[in-house]
Each structure stands twice: as C-alpha cells, then as structure tokens.
Design a protein around this motif. Structure first.
Motif, PDB file in Angstrom:
ATOM      1  N   SER A  89      -2.035  -7.849  16.502  1.00 17.39           N
ATOM      2  CA  SER A  89      -1.201  -7.480  15.358  1.00 17.39           C
ATOM      3  C   SER A  89       0.122  -8.216  15.440  1.00 17.39           C
ATOM      4  CB  SER A  89      -0.998  -5.960  15.325  1.00 17.39           C
ATOM      5  OG  SER A  89      -0.430  -5.555  14.090  1.00 17.39           O
ATOM      6  N   SER A  90       1.023  -7.939  14.514  1.00 17.01           N
ATOM      7  CA  SER A  90       2.369  -8.502  14.513  1.00 17.01           C
ATOM      8  C   SER A  90       3.328  -7.462  13.958  1.00 17.01           C
ATOM      9  CB  SER A  90       2.422  -9.794  13.677  1.00 17.01           C
ATOM     10  OG  SER A  90       2.101  -9.526  12.326  1.00 17.01           O
ATOM     11  N   ASP A  91       4.593  -7.635  14.237  1.00 14.48           N
ATOM     12  CA  ASP A  91       5.591  -6.637  13.840  1.00 14.48           C
ATOM     13  C   ASP A  91       5.612  -6.374  12.335  1.00 14.48           C
ATOM     14  OD1 ASP A  91       6.507  -6.064  16.429  1.00 14.48           O
ATOM     15  OD2 ASP A  91       7.842  -7.803  16.408  1.00 14.48           O
ATOM     16  N   PRO A  92       5.638  -7.410  11.466  1.00 16.24           N
ATOM     17  CA  PRO A  92       5.691  -7.119  10.033  1.00 16.24           C
ATOM     18  C   PRO A  92       4.478  -6.330   9.538  1.00 16.24           C
ATOM     19  CG  PRO A  92       6.198  -9.430  10.444  1.00 16.24           C
ATOM     20  CD  PRO A  92       5.686  -8.870  11.723  1.00 16.24           C
ATOM     21  N   VAL A  93       3.311  -6.613  10.099  1.00 23.72           N
ATOM     22  CA  VAL A  93       2.110  -5.907   9.681  1.00 23.72           C
ATOM     23  C   VAL A  93       2.189  -4.436  10.075  1.00 23.72           C
ATOM     24  CG1 VAL A  93      -0.381  -5.705  10.100  1.00 23.72           C
ATOM     25  CG2 VAL A  93       0.629  -7.941   9.631  1.00 23.72           C
ATOM     26  N   ILE A  94       2.674  -4.174  11.272  1.00 22.29           N
ATOM     27  CA  ILE A  94       2.816  -2.785  11.731  1.00 22.29           C
ATOM     28  C   ILE A  94       3.798  -2.037  10.836  1.00 22.29           C
ATOM     29  CG2 ILE A  94       3.609  -1.330  13.639  1.00 22.29           C
ATOM     30  CD1 ILE A  94       2.661  -3.660  15.513  1.00 22.29           C
ATOM     31  N   ASP A  95       4.944  -2.666  10.575  1.00 24.04           N
ATOM     32  CA  ASP A  95       5.962  -2.016   9.733  1.00 24.04           C
ATOM     33  C   ASP A  95       5.457  -1.792   8.309  1.00 24.04           C
ATOM     34  OD1 ASP A  95       7.661  -2.064  11.904  1.00 24.04           O
ATOM     35  OD2 ASP A  95       8.747  -3.865  11.246  1.00 24.04           O
ATOM     36  N   LEU A  96       4.744  -2.778   7.777  1.00 23.38           N
ATOM     37  CA  LEU A  96       4.247  -2.656   6.403  1.00 23.38           C
ATOM     38  C   LEU A  96       3.177  -1.580   6.303  1.00 23.38           C
ATOM     39  CD1 LEU A  96       4.221  -3.618   3.471  1.00 23.38           C
ATOM     40  CD2 LEU A  96       2.547  -5.367   4.142  1.00 23.38           C
ATOM     41  N   ALA A  97       2.292  -1.516   7.297  1.00 20.55           N
ATOM     42  CA  ALA A  97       1.256  -0.482   7.282  1.00 20.55           C
ATOM     43  C   ALA A  97       1.882   0.905   7.249  1.00 20.55           C
ATOM     44  CB  ALA A  97       0.348  -0.633   8.500  1.00 20.55           C
ATOM     45  N   GLU A  98       2.893   1.113   8.076  1.00 18.04           N
ATOM     46  CA  GLU A  98       3.566   2.414   8.106  1.00 18.04           C
ATOM     47  C   GLU A  98       4.240   2.710   6.771  1.00 18.04           C
ATOM     48  OE1 GLU A  98       6.717   4.857  10.947  1.00 18.04           O
ATOM     49  OE2 GLU A  98       6.710   2.665  11.009  1.00 18.04           O
ATOM     50  N   ALA A  99       4.919   1.701   6.198  1.00 16.51           N
ATOM     51  CA  ALA A  99       5.624   1.902   4.931  1.00 16.51           C
ATOM     52  C   ALA A  99       4.654   2.187   3.793  1.00 16.51           C
ATOM     53  CB  ALA A  99       6.467   0.665   4.612  1.00 16.51           C
ATOM     54  N   LEU A 100       3.529   1.507   3.778  1.00 18.18           N
ATOM     55  CA  LEU A 100       2.580   1.677   2.682  1.00 18.18           C
ATOM     56  C   LEU A 100       1.885   3.031   2.760  1.00 18.18           C
ATOM     57  CD1 LEU A 100       1.659   0.137   0.210  1.00 18.18           C
ATOM     58  CD2 LEU A 100      -0.159  -0.889   1.580  1.00 18.18           C
ATOM     59  N   ILE A 101       1.477   3.425   3.948  1.00 18.20           N
ATOM     60  CA  ILE A 101       0.839   4.743   4.096  1.00 18.20           C
ATOM     61  C   ILE A 101       1.823   5.854   3.720  1.00 18.20           C
ATOM     62  CG2 ILE A 101      -0.090   6.370   5.782  1.00 18.20           C
ATOM     63  CD1 ILE A 101      -2.090   4.245   4.908  1.00 18.20           C
ATOM     64  N   ALA A 102       3.104   5.668   4.043  1.00 21.45           N
ATOM     65  CA  ALA A 102       4.111   6.669   3.678  1.00 21.45           C
ATOM     66  C   ALA A 102       4.268   6.786   2.168  1.00 21.45           C
ATOM     67  CB  ALA A 102       5.453   6.307   4.306  1.00 21.45           C
ATOM     68  N   ARG A 103       3.962   5.719   1.437  1.00 26.61           N
ATOM     69  CA  ARG A 103       4.129   5.706  -0.010  1.00 26.61           C
ATOM     70  C   ARG A 103       2.827   5.953  -0.763  1.00 26.61           C
ATOM     71  NH1 ARG A 103       7.956   2.573   2.247  1.00 26.61           N
ATOM     72  NH2 ARG A 103       9.906   2.154   1.134  1.00 26.61           N
ATOM     73  N   ALA A 104       1.734   6.188  -0.066  1.00 23.63           N
ATOM     74  CA  ALA A 104       0.419   6.316  -0.706  1.00 23.63           C
ATOM     75  C   ALA A 104       0.420   7.444  -1.746  1.00 23.63           C
ATOM     76  CB  ALA A 104      -0.647   6.600   0.344  1.00 23.63           C
ATOM     77  N   PRO A 105      -0.380   7.296  -2.799  1.00 20.26           N
ATOM     78  CA  PRO A 105      -0.396   8.320  -3.856  1.00 20.26           C
ATOM     79  C   PRO A 105      -0.987   9.647  -3.409  1.00 20.26           C
ATOM     80  CG  PRO A 105      -2.110   6.687  -4.234  1.00 20.26           C
ATOM     81  CD  PRO A 105      -1.266   6.162  -3.126  1.00 20.26           C
ATOM     82  N   GLN A 106      -1.882   9.597  -2.442  1.00 17.75           N
ATOM     83  CA  GLN A 106      -2.449  10.779  -1.813  1.00 17.75           C
ATOM     84  C   GLN A 106      -2.464  10.509  -0.312  1.00 17.75           C
ATOM     85  OE1 GLN A 106      -3.550  13.730  -3.235  1.00 17.75           O
ATOM     86  NE2 GLN A 106      -2.644  12.961  -5.128  1.00 17.75           N
ATOM     87  N   PRO A 107      -2.522  11.536   0.519  1.00 21.87           N
ATOM     88  CA  PRO A 107      -2.538  11.278   1.965  1.00 21.87           C
ATOM     89  C   PRO A 107      -3.652  10.300   2.346  1.00 21.87           C
ATOM     90  CG  PRO A 107      -2.233  13.617   1.549  1.00 21.87           C
ATOM     91  CD  PRO A 107      -2.527  12.986   0.215  1.00 21.87           C
ATOM     92  N   MET A 108      -3.262   9.210   2.971  1.00 23.07           N
ATOM     93  CA  MET A 108      -4.190   8.197   3.439  1.00 23.07           C
ATOM     94  C   MET A 108      -3.988   8.008   4.934  1.00 23.07           C
ATOM     95  SD  MET A 108      -6.158   6.831   0.992  1.00 23.07           S
ATOM     96  CE  MET A 108      -6.351   7.645  -0.612  1.00 23.07           C
ATOM     97  N   SER A 109      -5.025   7.508   5.587  1.00 24.79           N
ATOM     98  CA  SER A 109      -4.998   7.404   7.041  1.00 24.79           C
ATOM     99  C   SER A 109      -4.682   6.001   7.526  1.00 24.79           C
ATOM    100  CB  SER A 109      -6.349   7.851   7.617  1.00 24.79           C
ATOM    101  OG  SER A 109      -6.380   7.721   9.020  1.00 24.79           O
ATOM    102  N   LYS A 110      -5.332   5.019   6.952  1.00 27.44           N
ATOM    103  CA  LYS A 110      -5.192   3.642   7.434  1.00 27.44           C
ATOM    104  C   LYS A 110      -5.162   2.686   6.252  1.00 27.44           C
ATOM    105  CE  LYS A 110      -5.626   4.600  11.896  1.00 27.44           C
ATOM    106  NZ  LYS A 110      -5.573   6.070  11.747  1.00 27.44           N
ATOM    107  N   VAL A 111      -4.645   1.478   6.514  1.00 27.13           N
ATOM    108  CA  VAL A 111      -4.674   0.419   5.517  1.00 27.13           C
ATOM    109  C   VAL A 111      -5.180  -0.854   6.177  1.00 27.13           C
ATOM    110  CG1 VAL A 111      -2.225  -0.131   5.922  1.00 27.13           C
ATOM    111  CG2 VAL A 111      -3.334  -0.900   3.827  1.00 27.13           C
ATOM    112  N   LEU A 288       2.713  -5.679  -4.595  1.00 26.49           N
ATOM    113  CA  LEU A 288       2.957  -5.413  -3.175  1.00 26.49           C
ATOM    114  C   LEU A 288       3.953  -6.408  -2.599  1.00 26.49           C
ATOM    115  CD1 LEU A 288       2.372  -3.962  -0.510  1.00 26.49           C
ATOM    116  CD2 LEU A 288       0.272  -5.322  -0.304  1.00 26.49           C
ATOM    117  N   SER A 289       3.894  -7.664  -3.044  1.00 32.33           N
ATOM    118  CA  SER A 289       4.862  -8.666  -2.601  1.00 32.33           C
ATOM    119  C   SER A 289       5.607  -9.274  -3.780  1.00 32.33           C
ATOM    120  CB  SER A 289       4.157  -9.786  -1.830  1.00 32.33           C
ATOM    121  OG  SER A 289       3.306 -10.516  -2.695  1.00 32.33           O
ATOM    122  N   SER A 290       5.549  -8.615  -4.937  1.00 32.36           N
ATOM    123  CA  SER A 290       6.045  -9.194  -6.185  1.00 32.36           C
ATOM    124  C   SER A 290       5.431 -10.572  -6.413  1.00 32.36           C
ATOM    125  CB  SER A 290       7.573  -9.294  -6.176  1.00 32.36           C
ATOM    126  OG  SER A 290       8.084  -9.703  -7.424  1.00 32.36           O
ATOM    127  N   ALA A 291       4.241 -10.780  -5.839  1.00 33.73           N
ATOM    128  CA  ALA A 291       3.463 -12.020  -5.965  1.00 33.73           C
ATOM    129  C   ALA A 291       4.130 -13.223  -5.310  1.00 33.73           C
ATOM    130  CB  ALA A 291       3.151 -12.328  -7.431  1.00 33.73           C
TER     131      ALA A 291
END
Length: 468
Positions: A89-111, A288-291
């Motif tokens: 893995s890499s730091d940005p991927v770890i941080d993004l995964a955490e941020a995205l799961i925190a913002r999910a529309p319903q409780p999600m486990s992984k991305v 997700l990245s504003s393209a």
C-alpha cells in the motif's frame, strides 16, 4: 488554410475518437481545449467557453484548481507509483480509503480503488459473482440493469448499460444481462397513471423478471440514483423504496452507481442520500478527483466483505486487480479533492446554484420546443419535442438537440445533447453569473432554432398545436 502540422489535421490523421462517428470526424475535425480557467475552457484561438457539462460530468472543481495540481506534484516527487497487490500500500491510498469510508452514504466496510468508473462497475459485477459463489450459490450470476442506464464501456459494464449504441456492432450484451424499464415518467408513464402507480408498476416488472428467471440465478441490480447519460432521468417518488423491497425479498444485491451522482452533484453528498437508497455496494469515480487524475472506488458492505475475506483465505488470494488501481498520485489528488469539497462547502453552492438553474430552465418550459424540464442539484435536462401536446419527438436523423447544442456553443456555452434532450452539469463551483449565462444562451438558442425549423418548413407540423 491549415498546414500539415496543424493540431486539427494531426488529430484527424492519428486519433480515433470514442463515442464519435469517425467519417464525420474526418470532415469536421476536433474541438480542441487548450487551457482551463475556473468553469471555462479556452480553445487555440483564445475563445472562452463555459463548460456546462463539467467535461463528462466530472470536473467538479473546475479547470484551474492549483491545490490539486500541487498535490499531484508533491506526490510525484515523493512516490510516483506503488502497487496495491499482495499486502502492499501507500500513504495516500490508506488516507483516502479512511476518508471515503467515513463519507459513505451507508455504513461500508472496505473500498477497492481502480482506474475508472467502468472498472469499478466491472469489479462490482465480479464481486457479486464471487460473493454468491462463496455462499455456495454458484448459479446466482444474472445481472439486471435498466434501459437508458449507463454504466461504462468495458465488456461487462457495457452489457449492463441500457443504451443501444453501446451494444450495436459489439455483439453485446453478454448472456445473463437483463434490462427493465427506464423510470422516466414523462416518456414511460401510461395515460392517467400517477407517479406512484408508475413506480409500483416498475417494481412489479422487476419482481416478475426475477421470478421468471428464478431468484436463485439473479445476483445483482445496478442503478444510478439519477440517470446521467440516459438524459438526466430523475426517478419518481417511492421508486427506490419499492425497488429495494423487491431486491430484499429475492436476496438480490443492490449496487448504487454513484459515478456521476456522487460528491454533491444531486445536492446531497451522494445520490443515495437524495433518494434514501441503502446499497450493498457503491461505485464512485469522476468527482472523486474532480477528474484531475483517473481514479475510482468500489465500496463494499461489511456483510459482503466478510464473505469475500473468508473466500480469499480459502483460495489463497483474491484473483482480481489492476496495475493502476490505487495509484498514489491519483489517491493524493482525490484526498485533496475531498478536503476542498468540505472547505468550500460545496453542497451549499450546489443547492443555491442548482435552484437558480432549475428556476431558469423552468421559465423555458413554455417554449414550443421544450416538452419537459428535469433538474436536481446541478444536473438538468430539457426534453426537445416536435409537439408539446402529443409529446412527439423529432426524428433522430434530424439531430435537433445536436443543432440546439451547436447554437448554444456559438454563444460561448458547452452543453451535451443526449437522445432527445440537452443536458446540463456545470462544475460544482459555478457562480450565479455563470448560471445566468447558461440560461441566456439556451433561451436565445431555442428561439433561433425555432426560427430555423420554421424557415425550413419542417416544423411545426400540421398536427402540432405549438405556437410561439
């Protein structure tokens, strides 16, 4: 006269364009965007055009957000590439995964991170198969989409898509892909039918299809909260409530395709929030990245993850992945994009400017060429008709919406004709003055087009009751 080194001629000589008639392109050449400035793009002659479709529904933060460029540059210098296969893995991927799961529309486990919306949808199809096989339900593989739904261009995602142009010439859809009716009340509703009765009929249609095929053979149903490429189709009241009841009854997964709707486009953070959808999986991309760089995600519920995790252990690994999935530079840009959405209070702007866009388009609803106005958040469409009373469309070969789009372009605004509609999806940072510019360009273009059609003697027809 253009010289041989002209970018227009070189494009015609060397570049095969997607979603394009190649022979027509040989005659017309490309529109070239050379520079971006906020919601505007600038062509080689210096003309500024307001990009009213945010590219392909995607450049949410416009075309000159320096913080995204800086995030990409900094990550390029730090670590330009790293894979996510086999425990890496890499730091940005770890941080993004955490941020995205925190913002999910319903409780999600992984991305899982991938490179495009098509890849995310294709992966969701495979996950639905993998998940059901792991539960011992190996025949539960059929996939259901909707007519006019758009889910991508890969073999699987194009099979799921319900647009004829994505199937013709390709031998698609693949066996095992089915499509139910588009939830467009204006076009699909029966005479005298209420919106709720329409929603009930569509839910019954889905139920009947699953019953006919056998619930033990149907894996998943995919739906965009609001259909984008299908023409900004907003579902009728109670539609998703009724659809979800059918899916739960038959143990069929619901995949919400948020590739277009996610990150504020509908006026809430997710289209799922707008329509009270509780998905088992969620795809996202574009905003997700504003393209600014390619990246997509597939979020999984914990119920799905736990079954998959056990199966990967039993099989000694998870046989899926892409070289550029979770690219650290794309992930760094996506993470900065999410921060900017929060800092800019992007939802407040979408709600305010979306209301202005909806009101401005509603004022055009009496125009004889406009059959229906559809708007939600910063997504909208006007349906072009030859006759308001009968709702008759112009013949497709006449390309009337395309002509309207060209007239709007002459006035400095880029919009997208899709089917019988002209669609709108400006960047989420759009301002009040820019919304006014869009509305003015469309109003003037509608009048000019009506004049042209009358002069050609092809409209209004003798049975048309439309008048200016």
């Amino acid at each position: 006269m253009l010289n041989a080194n002209s970018p227009y001629l070189r494009d015609i000589r060397f570049h095969l364009h997607t979603q394009t008639d190649a022979r027509v392109h040989e005659e017309t050449g490309p529109f070239i965007a050379r520079q971006g400035d906020g919601v505007f793009i600038i062509d080689p002659e210096g003309n500024r055009l307001l990009e009213g479709m945010a590219g392909l529904w995607c450049t949410s933060l416009g075309f000159s957000e320096k913080r995204l460029a800086d995030a990409a540059y900094a990550q390029m210098l730090r670590m330009p590439y790293h894979q996510n296969f086999a425990h890496r893995s890499s730091d940005p991927v770890i941080d993004l995964a955490e941020a995205l799961i925190a913002r999910a529309p319903q409780p999600m486990s992984k991305v899982m991170f991938l490179g495009s919306g098509s890849e995310a949808v294709d992966t969701a199809i495979k996950v639905a198969w993998y998940y059901n096989a792991a539960r011992g339900k190996t025949q539960k593989r059929k996939i259901i989409g909707r007519m006019r739904g758009y889910h991508g261009s890969t073999i699987g995602s194009a099979s799921l898509t319900g647009l004829p142009n994505m199937h013709q010439g390709w031998g698609l859809p693949l066996p095992g892909f089915f499509h139910v009716s588009c939830p467009h009340f204006y076009r699909e509703g029966l005479p005298g039918e209420t919106e709720e009765a329409f929603a009930t009929r569509l839910a019954n249609e889905l139920d009947a299809l699953i019953e006919r095929e056998g619930a033990d053979t149907v894996a998943a149903f995919f739906a965009e909260p609001v259909m984008g490429t299908g023409g900004v189709i907003i579902p009728p009241a109670t539609y998703f409530e009724k659809i979800q009841a059918v899916l739960k009854k038959h143990d069929v997964l619901l995949v919400a395709d948020e590739v277009i709707c996610g990150f504020g486009r509908t006026g809430t953070y997710w289209g799922c929030d707008t329509f009270a959808i509780t998905p088992d999986m969620v795809t996202c991309a574009k905003g997700l990245s504003s393209a600014y760089l390619p990246i997509s995600g597939l979020m999984l519920s914990d119920a799905i993850y736990q079954v998959i995790a056990d199966q990967t252990h039993a099989l000694g690994g998870f046989g899926h992945g892409f070289t550029y999935g979770g690219h650290p530079v794309s992930a760094a840009v996506a993470l900065e994009t999410l921060k900017l959405y929060d800092e800019y209070d992007i939802l407040a702007n979408v709600q305010a400017q979306g209301a202005r866009l909806a009101a401005g388009l509603a004022a055009l609803g009496d125009h004889p060429l406009v059959g229906e106005v559809r708007a939600i958040g910063l997504m909208a469409a006007i349906e072009i008709v030859a006759d308001k009373q009968s709702r008759a469309s112009f013949p497709l070969p006449a390309k009337v919406p395309v002509r309207l789009g060209e007239l709007v372009k002459k006035r400095g605004v880029l919009l997208r004709p899709l089917g019988q509609s002209l669609c709108f999806a400006p960047p989420l940072i759009v301002k009040e003055t820019e919304i006014a510019m869009i509305i003015k360009a469309v109003a003037e273009s509608l009048d000019e087009l009506a004049g042209e059609l009358r002069a050609e003697g092809t409209w209004p027809s003798t049975r048309s009751s439309a008048t200016n």
